[in-house]
Design a protein around this motif. Structure first.
Motif, mmCIF file in Angstrom:
data_model
loop_
_atom_site.group_PDB
_atom_site.id
_atom_site.type_symbol
_atom_site.label_atom_id
_atom_site.label_comp_id
_atom_site.label_asym_id
_atom_site.label_seq_id
_atom_site.Cartn_x
_atom_site.Cartn_y
_atom_site.Cartn_z
ATOM 1 N N GLY A 9 35.448 33.046 46.060
ATOM 2 C CA GLY A 9 36.294 33.578 47.124
ATOM 3 C C GLY A 9 36.208 32.679 48.337
ATOM 4 N N SER A 10 37.334 32.511 49.006
ATOM 5 C CA SER A 10 37.389 31.673 50.197
ATOM 6 C C SER A 10 38.146 32.416 51.282
ATOM 7 C CB SER A 10 38.089 30.352 49.862
ATOM 8 O OG SER A 10 38.189 29.537 50.999
ATOM 9 N N GLY A 11 37.633 32.370 52.501
ATOM 10 C CA GLY A 11 38.304 33.031 53.606
ATOM 11 C C GLY A 11 38.259 32.195 54.866
ATOM 12 N N ASP A 51 38.138 38.250 53.763
ATOM 13 C CA ASP A 51 39.131 37.516 52.974
ATOM 14 C C ASP A 51 38.495 36.856 51.754
ATOM 15 O OD1 ASP A 51 41.582 38.088 54.071
ATOM 16 O OD2 ASP A 51 41.646 36.320 55.363
ATOM 17 N N ALA A 52 37.289 36.331 51.900
ATOM 18 C CA ALA A 52 36.598 35.718 50.765
ATOM 19 C C ALA A 52 36.252 36.774 49.710
ATOM 20 C CB ALA A 52 35.337 34.992 51.232
ATOM 21 N N ILE A 62 42.982 40.310 53.964
ATOM 22 C CA ILE A 62 42.649 41.379 54.904
ATOM 23 C C ILE A 62 43.901 42.044 55.479
ATOM 24 C CG2 ILE A 62 42.389 39.822 56.889
ATOM 25 C CD1 ILE A 62 39.953 41.523 57.725
ATOM 26 N N GLY A 63 44.966 41.258 55.690
ATOM 27 C CA GLY A 63 46.210 41.818 56.218
ATOM 28 C C GLY A 63 46.900 42.759 55.246
ATOM 29 N N THR A 156 32.921 30.847 52.097
ATOM 30 C CA THR A 156 33.074 30.620 50.668
ATOM 31 C C THR A 156 31.959 31.389 49.970
ATOM 32 O OG1 THR A 156 33.956 28.411 51.073
ATOM 33 C CG2 THR A 156 33.171 28.876 48.851
ATOM 34 N N LEU A 157 32.312 32.093 48.898
ATOM 35 C CA LEU A 157 31.290 32.860 48.186
ATOM 36 C C LEU A 157 31.493 32.767 46.687
ATOM 37 C CD1 LEU A 157 32.554 35.739 47.003
ATOM 38 C CD2 LEU A 157 32.529 36.324 49.409
#
Length: 167
Positions: A9-11, A51-52, A62-63, A156-157
């Motif tokens: 995941g990336s945010g 987001d991530a 998130i939106g 980043t996760l």
């Protein structure tokens, strides 16, 4: 090649610095003469983490889940939003293995707060704080961050499936 049971995941998020707002980053209230503009508490780091988390679960951003047009999210703590995102990731059958975050801020100095931010994020995500890494950097006075107009954050996760893969 797809590796079953592993997702990344990336945010990324950014907020403008404005007067008459609290500055909350990573769930930490930082004493500063400016705060971040936003519909919620505008915690730029937690928004990037959300987001991530949502990205790893394949659930948009998130939106999509907390639109700034919905008054029920007006002034809400971003830590509460992160709790909801975490539950969505868990429901999708994943848990976070580790994460790496960056806060981009010319001002104020973020380094003294990094460990508390890590602990806050880890607590909400029910994981060890040594699996959460928060870094801080300036942009050497370049761009909107360098001109002290805003703060950005990136996360980043790695998420792993909670079910065992059998071959």
């Amino acid at each position: 090649m797809t590796i079953p049971g592993i997702k990344i995941g990336s945010g990324y998020d950014v907020h403008r610095l404005v007067p008459d707002r609290k500055l909350i980053i990573g769930g930490v209230n930082i004493e500063f003469h400016l705060g971040l503009e936003g519909h919620s508490d505008a915690d730029v780091l937690i928004h990037a983490v959300c987001d991530a988390v949502l990205g790893a679960a394949g659930l948009g951003d998130i939106g999509d889940h907390f639109p700034d047009t919905d008054q029920k999210y007006k002034g809400i703590s971003s830590m509460t939003l992160l709790e909801i995102c975490s539950a969505k990731l868990n429901k999708a059958g994943y848990e976070i293995s580790n994460m790496d975050c960056i806060v981009f801020a010319q001002v104020p100095r973020i380094s003294p707060y990094k460990k508390k931010m890590e602990a806050n994020i880890a607590r909400v995500l029910n994981m060890d704080s040594n699996l959460v890494n928060v870094k801080a950097t300036t942009t050497e006075k370049l761009g909107f961050v360098g001109k002290e107009q805003g703060i950005a954050a990136q996360c980043t996760l790695l998420a792993i499936s909670k079910t065992k893969i059998v071959k």
